[in-house]
Design an enzyme around this catalytic site. Structure first.
Site, PDB file in Angstrom:
ATOM      1  CE  LYS A 127      14.784 -25.757  -3.424  1.00  0.00           C
ATOM      2  NZ  LYS A 127      14.395 -26.088  -4.811  1.00  0.00           N
ATOM      3  CG  ASP A 145      10.283 -26.886  -2.466  1.00  0.00           C
ATOM      4  OD1 ASP A 145       9.278 -26.854  -1.710  1.00  0.00           O
ATOM      5  OD2 ASP A 145      10.639 -27.917  -3.052  1.00  0.00           O
TER       6      ASP A 145
END
Length: 219
Positions: A127, A145
């Site tokens: 991420k 996410d």
């Protein structure tokens, strides 16, 4: 991948929907110069932390140090005090120092522009690496996410068990024109509308096209 969910129809609707929603903290940091190091550090702070807390902690920390050189001159205690009360602030203070040292020792003090290089840095996950590439450098990447994972699965656009698997599936199916902006759209949308529990489906502009997979209760 869903053959029925029309991503080309959904993206323009989302763009309009999020115009009046708050920009995520890391995006706000990026707008202030698009400094890859600041984006990297603010993303590390954002993990398991609310946006307002991330924004305030980033501002306090960057007042003290906003380069790897300046950061390693701080003590771990000073970093802890600056970033409190972000989640896992003690561990994050250690990670920030480790990442800063690695950048200086291996990358000339700069956050690399390559996904594999970013992932080679201890403490940097997919991420964070993708966010640095997309937000700071404007390079192709898909930052996944919890919001991106949750919403794309609710749409049935992907059918995956976790964010990493979602990223792989999206890389295979999501048109490249939407890669960079997907996170910027779905984070505020997920915070304000398509919430983890009891999403606001009755006021959602995508309600008629969303199959609501996995949603057991909504408003």
């Amino acid at each position: 991948m869903s053959q029925s969910f029309d991503i080309h129809q959904a993206i323009p609707i989302l763009r309009e929907e999020v115009r009046n929603l708050a920009t995520p903290a890391v995006g706000r940091v990026a707008k202030k110069g698009r400094d890859p190091y600041r984006v990297l550090i603010s993303c590390l702070l954002s993990l398991r932390t609310q946006d307002k807390t991330t924004w305030n902690a980033s501002a306090r920390l960057f007042q003290k140090a906003d380069t790897p050189q300046a950061m390693i001159a701080l003590s771990e205690t000073e970093i802890r005090e600056a970033i409190y009360p972000v989640g896992f602030y003690r561990r994050k203070a250690q990670v920030i120092l480790d990442v800063s040292r690695t950048l200086l020792e291996q990358f000339g003090g700069k956050a690399p522009r390559d996904l594999d290089d970013l992932l080679s840095i201890r403490g940097v996950g997919r991420k964070t690496a993708n966010l640095v590439l997309t937000v700071a450098y404007g390079l192709p990447g898909i930052c996944v996410d919890t919001h991106v994972h949750r919403i794309t699965n609710r749409w049935g656009y992907v059918q995956t068990k976790g964010p990493d698997a979602t990223e792989i599936a999206l890389r295979q199916h999501l048109p490249g024109e939407y890669w960079i902006e997907l996170n910027d759209l779905l984070v505020p949308f997920g915070q304000a509308v398509c919430k983890p529990i009891s999403p606001l489906c009755t006021t959602c502009p995508l309600d008629v096209m969303c199959p609501k997979l996995g949603v057991t209760r909504h408003r």
